[in-house]
Design a protein around this motif. Structure first.
Motif, PDB file in Angstrom:
ATOM      1  N   VAL A 145       5.098 -64.094  -1.205  1.00 18.43           N
ATOM      2  CA  VAL A 145       5.153 -64.571  -2.586  1.00 18.43           C
ATOM      3  C   VAL A 145       5.039 -63.379  -3.529  1.00 18.43           C
ATOM      4  O   VAL A 145       4.107 -62.577  -3.422  1.00 18.43           O
ATOM      5  N   ALA A 146       5.964 -63.275  -4.463  1.00 12.99           N
ATOM      6  CA  ALA A 146       5.931 -62.251  -5.501  1.00 12.99           C
ATOM      7  C   ALA A 146       5.610 -62.905  -6.833  1.00 12.99           C
ATOM      8  O   ALA A 146       5.836 -64.101  -7.030  1.00 12.99           O
ATOM      9  N   VAL A 147       5.096 -62.099  -7.769  1.00 13.87           N
ATOM     10  CA  VAL A 147       4.852 -62.584  -9.119  1.00 13.87           C
ATOM     11  C   VAL A 147       5.631 -61.704 -10.089  1.00 13.87           C
ATOM     12  O   VAL A 147       5.615 -60.470  -9.980  1.00 13.87           O
ATOM     13  N   VAL A 148       6.346 -62.350 -11.011  1.00 12.65           N
ATOM     14  CA  VAL A 148       7.218 -61.663 -11.963  1.00 12.65           C
ATOM     15  C   VAL A 148       6.935 -62.221 -13.350  1.00 12.65           C
ATOM     16  O   VAL A 148       6.767 -63.441 -13.515  1.00 12.65           O
ATOM     17  N   GLY A 149       6.888 -61.350 -14.350  1.00 12.00           N
ATOM     18  CA  GLY A 149       6.713 -61.823 -15.711  1.00 12.00           C
ATOM     19  C   GLY A 149       7.274 -60.836 -16.710  1.00 12.00           C
ATOM     20  O   GLY A 149       7.345 -59.632 -16.439  1.00 12.00           O
ATOM     21  N   ASP A 150       7.690 -61.353 -17.875  1.00  8.49           N
ATOM     22  CA  ASP A 150       8.192 -60.477 -18.928  1.00  8.49           C
ATOM     23  C   ASP A 150       7.324 -60.612 -20.160  1.00  8.49           C
ATOM     24  O   ASP A 150       6.875 -61.701 -20.517  1.00  8.49           O
ATOM     25  N   SER A 151       7.056 -59.474 -20.816  1.00  7.69           N
ATOM     26  CA  SER A 151       6.284 -59.417 -22.053  1.00  7.69           C
ATOM     27  C   SER A 151       4.887 -60.014 -21.834  1.00  7.69           C
ATOM     28  O   SER A 151       4.156 -59.537 -20.978  1.00  7.69           O
ATOM     29  N   ALA A 152       4.512 -61.054 -22.579  1.00  5.58           N
ATOM     30  CA  ALA A 152       3.214 -61.679 -22.332  1.00  5.58           C
ATOM     31  C   ALA A 152       3.143 -62.242 -20.919  1.00  5.58           C
ATOM     32  O   ALA A 152       2.074 -62.268 -20.300  1.00  5.58           O
ATOM     33  N   GLY A 153       4.287 -62.669 -20.395  1.00  7.63           N
ATOM     34  CA  GLY A 153       4.323 -63.089 -18.992  1.00  7.63           C
ATOM     35  C   GLY A 153       4.071 -61.933 -18.049  1.00  7.63           C
ATOM     36  O   GLY A 153       3.529 -62.122 -16.953  1.00  7.63           O
ATOM     37  N   GLY A 154       4.443 -60.712 -18.476  1.00  9.92           N
ATOM     38  CA  GLY A 154       4.120 -59.529 -17.684  1.00  9.92           C
ATOM     39  C   GLY A 154       2.627 -59.291 -17.646  1.00  9.92           C
ATOM     40  O   GLY A 154       2.077 -58.854 -16.626  1.00  9.92           O
ATOM     41  N   HIS A 155       1.963 -59.549 -18.774  1.00 14.84           N
ATOM     42  CA  HIS A 155       0.500 -59.473 -18.808  1.00 14.84           C
ATOM     43  C   HIS A 155      -0.107 -60.487 -17.846  1.00 14.84           C
ATOM     44  O   HIS A 155      -0.986 -60.150 -17.024  1.00 14.84           O
ATOM     45  N   LEU A 156       0.360 -61.730 -17.906  1.00 12.88           N
ATOM     46  CA  LEU A 156      -0.153 -62.767 -17.012  1.00 12.88           C
ATOM     47  C   LEU A 156       0.110 -62.403 -15.548  1.00 12.88           C
ATOM     48  O   LEU A 156      -0.736 -62.621 -14.678  1.00 12.88           O
ATOM     49  N   ALA A 157       1.284 -61.837 -15.280  1.00 11.94           N
ATOM     50  CA  ALA A 157       1.628 -61.464 -13.903  1.00 11.94           C
ATOM     51  C   ALA A 157       0.730 -60.341 -13.390  1.00 11.94           C
ATOM     52  O   ALA A 157       0.254 -60.374 -12.256  1.00 11.94           O
ATOM     53  N   ALA A 158       0.508 -59.317 -14.229  1.00 11.32           N
ATOM     54  CA  ALA A 158      -0.340 -58.196 -13.813  1.00 11.32           C
ATOM     55  C   ALA A 158      -1.758 -58.661 -13.502  1.00 11.32           C
ATOM     56  O   ALA A 158      -2.355 -58.269 -12.491  1.00 11.32           O
ATOM     57  N   VAL A 159      -2.298 -59.493 -14.381  1.00  6.13           N
ATOM     58  CA  VAL A 159      -3.675 -59.971 -14.180  1.00  6.13           C
ATOM     59  C   VAL A 159      -3.740 -60.940 -13.012  1.00  6.13           C
ATOM     60  O   VAL A 159      -4.691 -60.912 -12.209  1.00  6.13           O
TER      61      VAL A 159
END
Length: 305
Positions: A145-159
């Motif tokens: 399973v990978a997690v991907v997010g852009d912008s604020a979604g990138g913040h959510l993905a990193a955390v």
């Protein structure tokens, strides 16, 4: 390089946008959703698309074929705007088709109606459902399973990648697209960024509003859940960090990529020249969008193999 001609043309043709505010937010949400088709195109056909209820969290699952690998996708919009699942539908379809992995788009709750930590609660609920019920129902491998997010979604993905590492159920890979990781950025002078001043001013004003609604006064923005750069990053999954040259988030995204690499995390950082924030959704208008999604998909295909 200068702004790409395609970016310049889109910016010049765009109507004057209303400044983000509580009063304007419903209209901005509607505008984002309403403009998605022209900006992103009709979307790529995939074998199956299912809207599911992940223990109360709406999730749209894109299944390109009989693949067990899964990508959890977390949309951007400053934690306050997402436009619903339809806004990111073309991007998620294209990502599923190119990567060969199932893509699960999570429709987490938005601020200011639901400030921090509501979005994280929804993401965690959805991930747990996907790794258990969803995996059994759709034949997915909960270990790939990978997690991907852009912008604020990138913040959510990193955390999210860090939080699940901490409980011993880490992800296989993470892709962070112009991620938000530094709460101090919106307070900086527009002249401090290699971005046209008017564009930088708009981006910073948006950032201030979004941070103030997502984590209002009283929250400790130095907490690693709000400031990912403050976290222990060792042992996180391999990362691809994508930034845009004319984006005030570029410096913090590159700083996070550097911090990941310093912590021993296999990390690739790439900046798309001539592009600005949110270019990845522009599949119908930017050549760079399709190139970037192809790079993200190739990374996921390799990491999830």
């Amino acid at each position: 390089m200068p702004l790409h001609p395609q970016v310049s043309a889109v910016l010049a043709a765009a109507p004057a946008r209303e400044a983000v505010s509580d009063d304007a937010l419903p209209r901005l949400r509607a505008a984002l959703a309403g403009g998605a088709a022209a900006f992103s195109g009709p979307g790529t056909e995939v074998a199956k698309v299912s809207d599911v209820d992940a223990d109360g969290v709406p999730v749209r699952l894109y299944l390109p074929g009989d693949t067990p690998a899964l990508v959890v996708f977390l949309h951007g919009g400053g934690w306050v705007n997402g436009g619903g699942l339809d806004t990111y539908d073309p991007l998620c379809r294209y990502l599923a088709a190119l990567s060969g992995a199932a893509v699960a788009a999570v429709d987490y709750r938005l601020a200011p109606e639901h400030p921090y930590p509501a979005a994280f609660e929804d993401v965690d609920t959805a991930v747990l459902w996907l790794r258990r019920t969803g995996a059994a129902e759709f034949g997915l491998d909960p270990r790939r399973v990978a997690v991907v997010g852009d912008s604020a979604g990138g913040h959510l993905a990193a955390v999210t990648a860090r939080r699940w590492r901490d409980v011993g159920a880490g992800f296989t890979s993470q892709v962070l697209i112009y991620p938000v990781v530094d709460p101090s950025t919106p307070g900086k002078d527009p002249a401090a960024f290699p971005v046209p001043p008017d564009l930088a001013a708009v981006q910073l004003a948006d950032g201030r509003y979004c941070w103030d609604r997502f984590a209002p006064e009283g929250y400790d923005r130095a907490h690693p859940d709000l400031s990912p750069l403050a976290a222990d990053l060792a042992g996180l999954p391999p990362a691809l960090v994508v930034t845009a040259e004319y984006d005030v988030l570029r410096a913090e995204g590159e700083a996070y990529a550097h911090a990941l690499a310093e912590a021993g995390v296999p990390t690739v950082s790439v900046c798309y020249q001539g592009q600005t924030h949110d270019f990845l959704r522009g599949l119908a208008v930017f050549d760079a969008a399709r190139a970037a999604v192809a790079q993200v998909a190739a990374t996921l295909r390799a990491e999830l193999a």
